[in-house]
Design an enzyme around this catalytic site. Structure first.
Site, short mmCIF file in Angstrom:
data_model
loop_
_atom_site.label_atom_id
_atom_site.label_comp_id
_atom_site.label_asym_id
_atom_site.label_seq_id
_atom_site.Cartn_x
_atom_site.Cartn_y
_atom_site.Cartn_z
N GLY A 42 0.80 -1.23 0.00
CA GLY A 42 0.00 0.00 0.00
C GLY A 42 0.82 1.27 0.00
O GLY A 42 0.45 2.27 -0.62
N LYS A 87 4.85 -10.29 -6.16
CA LYS A 87 4.66 -8.82 -6.17
C LYS A 87 5.84 -8.10 -6.81
O LYS A 87 5.65 -7.10 -7.50
CB LYS A 87 4.46 -8.30 -4.74
N ASP A 131 4.86 -3.38 6.73
CA ASP A 131 3.61 -3.33 7.49
C ASP A 131 3.76 -3.96 8.87
O ASP A 131 2.78 -4.35 9.48
CB ASP A 131 2.51 -4.04 6.71
N ASN A 132 5.00 -4.08 9.35
CA ASN A 132 5.16 -4.67 10.69
C ASN A 132 6.32 -4.00 11.43
O ASN A 132 7.25 -3.49 10.82
CB ASN A 132 5.39 -6.18 10.58
N CYS A 189 -3.08 -3.64 8.91
CA CYS A 189 -4.07 -3.56 7.83
C CYS A 189 -4.94 -4.80 7.76
O CYS A 189 -6.13 -4.73 7.53
CB CYS A 189 -3.38 -3.42 6.49
N CYS A 247 19.42 6.83 22.87
CA CYS A 247 18.77 5.93 21.91
C CYS A 247 19.66 4.71 21.63
O CYS A 247 20.86 4.84 21.40
CB CYS A 247 18.50 6.68 20.61
N CYS A 250 20.77 5.27 17.66
CA CYS A 250 21.58 6.40 17.20
C CYS A 250 22.19 7.20 18.35
O CYS A 250 22.80 8.24 18.11
CB CYS A 250 20.75 7.32 16.29
ZN ZN Z 1 17.63 7.28 17.66
#
Ligand code: ZN
Length: 257
Positions: A42, A87, A131-132, A189, A247, A250
């Site tokens: 999508g 696909k 999608d995950n 979805c 984080c 990063c």
């Molecule tokens: Zn980060």
């Protein structure tokens, strides 16, 4: 010296070459660039469509799935005749028909931690149309590790969100979300539904960001903010995202290569 644009390329891309912020130099940059699109679904469909139309030199498409009837309401790279086909093959045929100038590389398997770095390293920008959450975090961590800019997006029902990440400069997806949510909180979805045009809007924003980044825009990218689209009330809003020094992807404690 960069190779000049051909007469045919100048005509094909004339309406974007005319745009003062783009021009012929930007067009040459796009031609010499590669974008990896994760998922021919999508989000990946509209993104790859516009990237091919814009003349990105190399498009990588990675997706392990086959086209199903229930995909066609939003995954506009694929048509009814493609049901049952891989696909990536359907996507390659559609994109090549639109613009034979673009080299479409296909990967008919899942983007996972065994192949992510090797594949991603060939590209200058990644459009995450997965999608995950597992893949979204993998895209983020791979892109941060390799220093490749990418566009995140997520969609569900009548909502979407997107953010662009420039490693070493802007907040990343993990700065915002830390870790995948518990399984019971996940809406996707398949379970929740999605309006095709909402996916189209978000995928198109991702393609716009890819073009801007590759064309050399230094300002105005969707960095350090999450754009949230509420289609039900037709509202867009920006949420500021700050880089997290702790984080796990990063943060300052991590060595970035
Ligand atoms: Zn980060």
């Amino acid at each position: 010296m960069a190779k000049r644009l051909t007469t045919e390329q100048i005509e094909r891309y004339s309406r974007q070459i005319m745009v003062p912020d783009l021009g012929g130099k930007a067009q040459m940059r796009l031609r010499d660039a590669g974008v990896l699109v994760i998922g021919a679904g999508g989000l990946g469909s509209p993104a790859a469509f516009y990237l091919a139309a814009a003349g990105i030199g190399t498009l990588g498409i990675i997706d392990p799935d086959h086209v199903e009837l229930s995909n066609l309401q939003r995954q506009i790279l694929h048509a009814t005749k493609n049901i049952g086909q891989r696909k990536v093959e359907s996507a390659q045929a559609t994109l090549t028909e639109l613009n034979p100038d673009v080299e479409v590389k296909t990967y008919a398997f899942r983007f996972d931690d065994t192949n992510a770095a090797e594949i991603a390293a060939e590209y200058q920008f990644i459009v995450d149309g997965s999608d995950n959450f597992e893949t979204k975090f993998l895209v983020n961590d791979t892109a941060i590790q390799l220093g490749i800019a990418f566009s995140h997006a997520g969609i569900v029902r009548l909502q979407g969100q997107t953010m662009t990440v420039i490693p070493g400069k802007s907040a990343c997806y993990r700065c915002l979300f830390k870790a995948p949510p518990p399984a019971e909180e996940i809406l996707n979805c398949q379970a929740s539904g999605i309006l095709g045009a909402v996916a189209g809007t978000l995928g198109t924003i991702q393609a716009t960001e890819a073009v801007k980044y590759l064309a050399g825009f230094e300002e105005g990218l969707l960095t350090d903010r999450l754009l949230v689209y509420d289609a039900k009330n037709m509202k867009f809003r920006d949420i500021e995202v700050k880089r997290d020094p702790h984080c796990a992807s990063c943060g300052d404690g991590r060595s970035r290569s």
